[in-house]
Design an enzyme around this catalytic site. Sequence first.
Site, PDB file in Angstrom:
ATOM      1  N   ASP A  48       0.844  -1.202   0.000  1.00 34.14           N
ATOM      2  CA  ASP A  48       0.000   0.000   0.000  1.00 34.14           C
ATOM      3  C   ASP A  48       0.878   1.250   0.000  1.00 34.14           C
ATOM      4  OD1 ASP A  48      -2.563  -1.486   0.432  1.00 34.14           O
ATOM      5  OD2 ASP A  48      -1.566  -2.012   2.300  1.00 34.14           O
ATOM      6  N   TYR A 230       5.830 -14.344   0.496  1.00 33.55           N
ATOM      7  CA  TYR A 230       5.142 -14.653   1.752  1.00 33.55           C
ATOM      8  C   TYR A 230       5.581 -16.046   2.198  1.00 33.55           C
ATOM      9  CZ  TYR A 230       2.226 -10.997  -0.285  1.00 33.55           C
ATOM     10  OH  TYR A 230       1.800  -9.838  -0.865  1.00 33.55           O
ATOM     11  N   GLY A 309       2.848  -9.780  -4.047  1.00 29.41           N
ATOM     12  CA  GLY A 309       1.966  -8.621  -3.871  1.00 29.41           C
ATOM     13  C   GLY A 309       1.738  -7.849  -5.156  1.00 29.41           C
ATOM     14  N   GLU A 310       1.962  -6.549  -5.110  1.00 27.74           N
ATOM     15  CA  GLU A 310       1.663  -5.698  -6.270  1.00 27.74           C
ATOM     16  C   GLU A 310       2.906  -4.963  -6.793  1.00 27.74           C
ATOM     17  OE1 GLU A 310      -1.948  -3.469  -6.157  1.00 27.74           O
ATOM     18  OE2 GLU A 310      -1.147  -1.830  -7.352  1.00 27.74           O
ATOM     19  N   SER A 312       6.289  -5.068  -6.086  1.00 24.26           N
ATOM     20  CA  SER A 312       7.482  -5.812  -6.523  1.00 24.26           C
ATOM     21  C   SER A 312       7.169  -6.624  -7.774  1.00 24.26           C
ATOM     22  CB  SER A 312       8.029  -6.703  -5.401  1.00 24.26           C
ATOM     23  OG  SER A 312       7.062  -7.619  -4.950  1.00 24.26           O
TER      24      SER A 312
HETATM   25  O1  TRH Z   1       4.536  -6.063   0.801  1.00 24.40           O
HETATM   26  P1  TRH Z   1       3.613  -6.655  -0.173  1.00 24.40           P
HETATM   27  O2  TRH Z   1       3.251  -8.035   0.072  1.00 24.40           O
HETATM   28  O3  TRH Z   1       2.334  -5.774  -0.290  1.00 24.40           O
HETATM   29  C1  TRH Z   1       1.036  -6.312  -0.452  1.00 24.40           C
HETATM   30  C2  TRH Z   1       0.521  -6.091  -1.838  1.00 24.40           C
HETATM   31  O4  TRH Z   1       0.649  -4.778  -2.272  1.00 24.40           O
HETATM   32  C3  TRH Z   1      -0.934  -6.461  -1.897  1.00 24.40           C
HETATM   33  O5  TRH Z   1      -1.457  -6.174  -3.172  1.00 24.40           O
HETATM   34  C4  TRH Z   1      -1.697  -5.713  -0.847  1.00 24.40           C
HETATM   35  O6  TRH Z   1      -3.006  -6.061  -0.899  1.00 24.40           O
HETATM   36  C5  TRH Z   1      -1.108  -6.052   0.495  1.00 24.40           C
HETATM   37  O7  TRH Z   1       0.261  -5.691   0.528  1.00 24.40           O
HETATM   38  C6  TRH Z   1      -1.828  -5.358   1.609  1.00 24.40           C
HETATM   39  O8  TRH Z   1       4.292  -6.620  -1.626  1.00 24.40           O
HETATM   40  P2  TRH Z   1       4.602  -5.437  -2.642  1.00 24.40           P
HETATM   41  O9  TRH Z   1       3.323  -4.893  -3.195  1.00 24.40           O
HETATM   42  O10 TRH Z   1       5.572  -5.959  -3.594  1.00 24.40           O
HETATM   43  O11 TRH Z   1       5.278  -4.302  -1.783  1.00 24.40           O
HETATM   44  C7  TRH Z   1       6.593  -4.388  -1.316  1.00 24.40           C
HETATM   45  C8  TRH Z   1       7.257  -3.030  -1.401  1.00 24.40           C
HETATM   46  O12 TRH Z   1       8.468  -3.046  -0.691  1.00 24.40           O
HETATM   47  C9  TRH Z   1       7.602  -2.640  -2.832  1.00 24.40           C
HETATM   48  O13 TRH Z   1       7.378  -1.238  -2.988  1.00 24.40           O
HETATM   49  C10 TRH Z   1       9.078  -2.924  -2.929  1.00 24.40           C
HETATM   50  C11 TRH Z   1       9.514  -2.565  -1.541  1.00 24.40           C
HETATM   51  N1  TRH Z   1      10.779  -3.132  -1.066  1.00 24.40           N
HETATM   52  C12 TRH Z   1      11.795  -2.252  -0.737  1.00 24.40           C
HETATM   53  O14 TRH Z   1      11.643  -1.030  -0.889  1.00 24.40           O
HETATM   54  N2  TRH Z   1      12.941  -2.776  -0.230  1.00 24.40           N
HETATM   55  C13 TRH Z   1      13.152  -4.098  -0.081  1.00 24.40           C
HETATM   56  O15 TRH Z   1      14.240  -4.508   0.380  1.00 24.40           O
HETATM   57  C14 TRH Z   1      12.091  -4.988  -0.455  1.00 24.40           C
HETATM   58  C15 TRH Z   1      12.289  -6.477  -0.323  1.00 24.40           C
HETATM   59  C16 TRH Z   1      10.916  -4.475  -0.936  1.00 24.40           C
END
Ligand code: TRH
Length: 413
Positions: A48, A230, A309-310, A312
């Site tokens: 988010d 996850y 998620g979204e 990444s």
């Molecule tokens: O963390 P997430 O599992 O987020 C999820 C999804 O967005 C999902 O759609 C939503 O419904 C839920 O949360 C509530 O995965 P996501 O979306 O990939 O977000 C991870 C963020 O973290 C992304 O912006 C990349 C960032 N990131 C870093 O900045 N540094 C890091 O070292 C890593 C591993 C990730």
Amino acid sequence: MPAIMSSARRSAPLSTAPSATPSPNLPVAAGDAIACDLFCAVIDNFGDIGVCWRLARQLTSEHGWQVRLFVDDLHAFRKLCPALDVSRSRQAVSGIVIEHWREPAHVGDTLEVADVVIEAFGCELPHVYVAAMARRERAPVWLNLEYLSAEDWVADFHLRQSPHSRYPLTKTFFFPGLAAGTGGVLKERHLDAARAAFEASPQAREAWWRQTTGQPAPGPEVTVISLFSYENPALDSLLGQWSESADPIVLLVPEGRISAAVARFFGLPSFAAGSHAGRGKLRAHALAFTDQAGYDALLWASHFNFVRGEDSFVRAQWAARPFVWHIYPQSDDAHLPKLDAALAHYAGPLPAPARAALGRFWHAWNGVGEPDWADFSGPRALFEQRAAAWAQELAGLGDLAGNLAGFAKSQLK
Ligand code: TRH
């Protein structure tokens, strides 16, 4: 009760906290800059705030907007924005005013309504703010930024409008997507050049490896895999297969939800950032969570990326490398049609056997079937070609921030 301001543009200085002198480093709006308030409630994980932070920065740096970001969880935010001070209710980072959204009714110290109001992922705006939107001389452009889905219905619902039941206000639903007719996905203007510079520079790669893992960059015989996921029941089997593979594999694991399972596999008490482990042909490094730019570099440094998620998931597509998606699990397996919809876009043009291998592996990683790394990595060259072609196709949709800014401007005319 905060004072009310409802100028056509938000006027500077922004801070009029009861006792406060304006914070010296809060940005001052250019007279004609579009003011935007972006509200983000962190449900869980980092997606988010990850999406909102990226969007806020793009609207600021690429479109010249004056953005105020309301976030209810500064601790989650700080993980991907280390410059943030979690003790401050209001601060500026990268030219963006960040308000700690302390409770649903909170609207900052001054009730100012922006030209464009974005509620991310259906989070509810403070009632007092909505009432002020209705009182504003000119109603703001009100957007609900939805979650990304590759399903076909998204194009039909993108930009649909919904009148407010009580006020003369209209909300527009803005849907990210992977197909024409949707809002697209976020992509910074500088991204391709930054990736190309990293990939073209052996020095940059070497420096990245030493800084991130404390080790030199591996040789060309090594397959490098990043793992952001996850908790996943298929992990043990996959780690076992990697450890018995014919060629060496280096696994890069950002510290997080899968770390305990990786530790168990190696017989370690934990797998915290800075840890290293090995078994058979597999060597693993635990990485510290970085800012978002650092995460992109991890994707570029790897041959295969496991993402989730979204956000990444989107970044892996821009990295133009083969990737595996652990989709955010929903009740009743509602996520599986979304997984298949993404596969249809991404894998559609692959030859049938490679497409089937990709589908089998993505499904297995999402709880349907057993992962078979040899089956999946066999068509690696085809996946690499497809990843590059897909990144170009996806870029053809225009980027989400640009699409959103263009729509908002058309409504403000
Ligand atoms: O963390 P997430 O599992 O987020 C999820 C999804 O967005 C999902 O759609 C939503 O419904 C839920 O949360 C509530 O995965 P996501 O979306 O990939 O977000 C991870 C963020 O973290 C992304 O912006 C990349 C960032 N990131 C870093 O900045 N540094 C890091 O070292 C890593 C591993 C990730």
